[in-house]
Design an enzyme around this catalytic site. Structure first.
Site, PDB file in Angstrom:
ATOM      1  N   ARG A 223       0.859  -1.177   0.000  1.00 20.66           N
ATOM      2  CA  ARG A 223       0.000   0.000   0.000  1.00 20.66           C
ATOM      3  C   ARG A 223       0.898   1.231   0.000  1.00 20.66           C
ATOM      4  O   ARG A 223       2.113   1.118   0.197  1.00 20.66           O
ATOM      5  CB  ARG A 223      -0.933   0.033   1.231  1.00 20.66           C
ATOM      6  CG  ARG A 223      -0.197   0.187   2.544  1.00 20.66           C
ATOM      7  CD  ARG A 223      -1.143   0.112   3.734  1.00 20.66           C
ATOM      8  NE  ARG A 223      -2.138   1.164   3.711  1.00 20.66           N
ATOM      9  CZ  ARG A 223      -1.975   2.373   4.238  1.00 20.66           C
ATOM     10  NH1 ARG A 223      -0.824   2.697   4.811  1.00 20.66           N
ATOM     11  NH2 ARG A 223      -2.931   3.264   4.203  1.00 20.66           N
ATOM     12  N   TYR A 319      -3.396  15.844  11.219  1.00 20.41           N
ATOM     13  CA  TYR A 319      -2.722  14.600  11.602  1.00 20.41           C
ATOM     14  C   TYR A 319      -1.501  14.339  10.735  1.00 20.41           C
ATOM     15  O   TYR A 319      -0.455  13.903  11.230  1.00 20.41           O
ATOM     16  CB  TYR A 319      -3.682  13.412  11.516  1.00 20.41           C
ATOM     17  CG  TYR A 319      -2.980  12.102  11.769  1.00 20.41           C
ATOM     18  CD1 TYR A 319      -2.597  11.732  13.066  1.00 20.41           C
ATOM     19  CD2 TYR A 319      -2.652  11.244  10.717  1.00 20.41           C
ATOM     20  CE1 TYR A 319      -1.915  10.554  13.298  1.00 20.41           C
ATOM     21  CE2 TYR A 319      -1.973  10.061  10.944  1.00 20.41           C
ATOM     22  CZ  TYR A 319      -1.607   9.717  12.239  1.00 20.41           C
ATOM     23  OH  TYR A 319      -0.927   8.556  12.467  1.00 20.41           O
ATOM     24  N   LYS A 320      -1.604  14.609   9.456  1.00 23.98           N
ATOM     25  CA  LYS A 320      -0.484  14.387   8.554  1.00 23.98           C
ATOM     26  C   LYS A 320       0.605  15.438   8.691  1.00 23.98           C
ATOM     27  O   LYS A 320       1.682  15.318   8.094  1.00 23.98           O
ATOM     28  CB  LYS A 320      -0.975  14.335   7.099  1.00 23.98           C
ATOM     29  CG  LYS A 320      -1.641  13.024   6.732  1.00 23.98           C
ATOM     30  CD  LYS A 320      -1.961  12.980   5.258  1.00 23.98           C
ATOM     31  CE  LYS A 320      -2.388  11.578   4.853  1.00 23.98           C
ATOM     32  NZ  LYS A 320      -1.282  10.597   4.927  1.00 23.98           N
TER      33      LYS A 320
END
Length: 341
Positions: A223, A319-320
């Site tokens: 992924r 969050y990122k």
């Protein structure tokens, strides 16, 4: 039609530097949400610039540079390697598996031979040759996972499966994106992903764990994940936040023309491999960085990156860690990157 597309991809990849042609651009659409986005590993992915994904380990033009950076990080902070005592056999299992992956990816540079109980691993790029006996620690100069970490650009986490759950019980992680192996070691899969917004209410993490626990020996999946990074800084661990955290603010306050050179799309290609001898799950994390000025050389990429960043919800941006950097990134793409809003 497919042959025409293949020809166009080959022609474009010849015109672009390898760092662009091999870059795993992560966005299949104009919006991004958390999902398991898992697919079988080993197949080549065509992009607007080239191709990537042939092997679970990737050796590129940054090989020696990245490994030197790993040694620097580990020299300053040896705790980036962690292994609970019961993960010894999993370390050996991972080491052998990664050696075989290196040979498959580049047999001219790597070899793994066996005579009786003695195996011999060779890395011609680093001029290293090591004989060892599987399972006998005295035949290696250091723990198996630490040893193989000197030869791969990927970070590695080993997950033990017990009590109906996965546990992050060993790893070598020098290029983390705002997390800490030292803090997470020994935690369950669900605990490790506790801070991620939306994924629990939407059931993403429990579904991912169920999928991973069902993998059979030898199965491999992959992924991608992404964020933004200022400058070519692979090590963005929680431990070093004081060194890189302020760069976000300084970039946002600095000249817009500098953003294309300094702001990078950071992509992780994550491989998930069920090991055979130990039954552990091996989680490989390979980090790629590409500055916005290079992304702008592929118009399809710059347009899509703009739309993804512009639409990204605030909680996911926070969050990122892209809340400060996405605005200058968007402005640069509009001003210099050829994007039409």
């Amino acid at each position: 039609m497919s042959s025409t597309v293949d020809f166009e991809i080959r022609e474009r990849s010849r015109e672009l530097p390898g760092r662009i042609a091999r870059f795993p651009f992560p966005f299949p659409r104009d919006t991004y949400r958390y999902s398991t986005n898992v697919e079988p590993a080993g197949s080549v992915v065509d992009t607007a610039a080239g191709r990537w994904g042939a092997h679970p380990v990737d050796i590129d033009g940054y090989y020696v540079e990245d490994l030197a950076e790993r040694e620097r990080v580990l020299g300053e902070d040896p705790t980036r390697f962690q292994a609970l005592p019961h993960m010894e056999i999993a370390q050996w299992d991972a080491m052998i598996t990664l050696m075989r992956m290196l040979v498959d990816a580049d047999p001219r540079t790597f070899s793994l031979d066996r005579k009786g109980g003695i195996r011999r691993f060779t890395n011609r790029a680093l001029d290293v040759e090591q004989a060892f006996v599987f399972g006998e620690r005295s035949t290696l100069p250091e723990p198996p996972l630490r040893f193989i970490g000197r030869h791969i650009q990927e970070d590695v986490v080993l997950l033990d499966q017990r009590d109906g759950a996965l546990w992050g019980d060993a790893g070598l992680v020098t290029f983390a994106a705002d997390w800490s192996l030292r803090f997470d070691v020994g935690m369950s899969f669900l605990q490790i992903h506790g801070p991620v917004p939306r994924v629990h209410t939407e059931g993403v993490i429990p579904r991912a764990q169920k999928f991973l626990m069902g993998l059979q020996a030898g199965q491999r999946y992959r992924r991608t994940n992404w964020s933004l990074t200022v400058d070519r800084r692979l090590d963005q661990s929680t431990e070093t936040y004081p060194q890189w955290g302020r760069d976000r603010r300084l970039l946002a306050e600095g000249p817009l023309e500098d953003v294309g050179r300094r702001l990078n799309l950071r992509v992780e290609v994550q491989h998930l491999v069920r090991l055979g001898a130990s039954g552990a799950l091996m989680f490989l994390i390979r980090t790629y960085l590409l500055p916005f000025e290079d992304i702008a050389r592929v118009p399809e990429w710059s347009d899509r990156l703009y739309r993804v960043l512009d639409e990204l919800p605030e909680d996911m941006a926070d969050y990122k860690g892209v809340t400060r950097t996405r605005e200058p990134g968007l402005r640069w793409l509009l001003t210099y990157g050829g994007v039409q809003p």
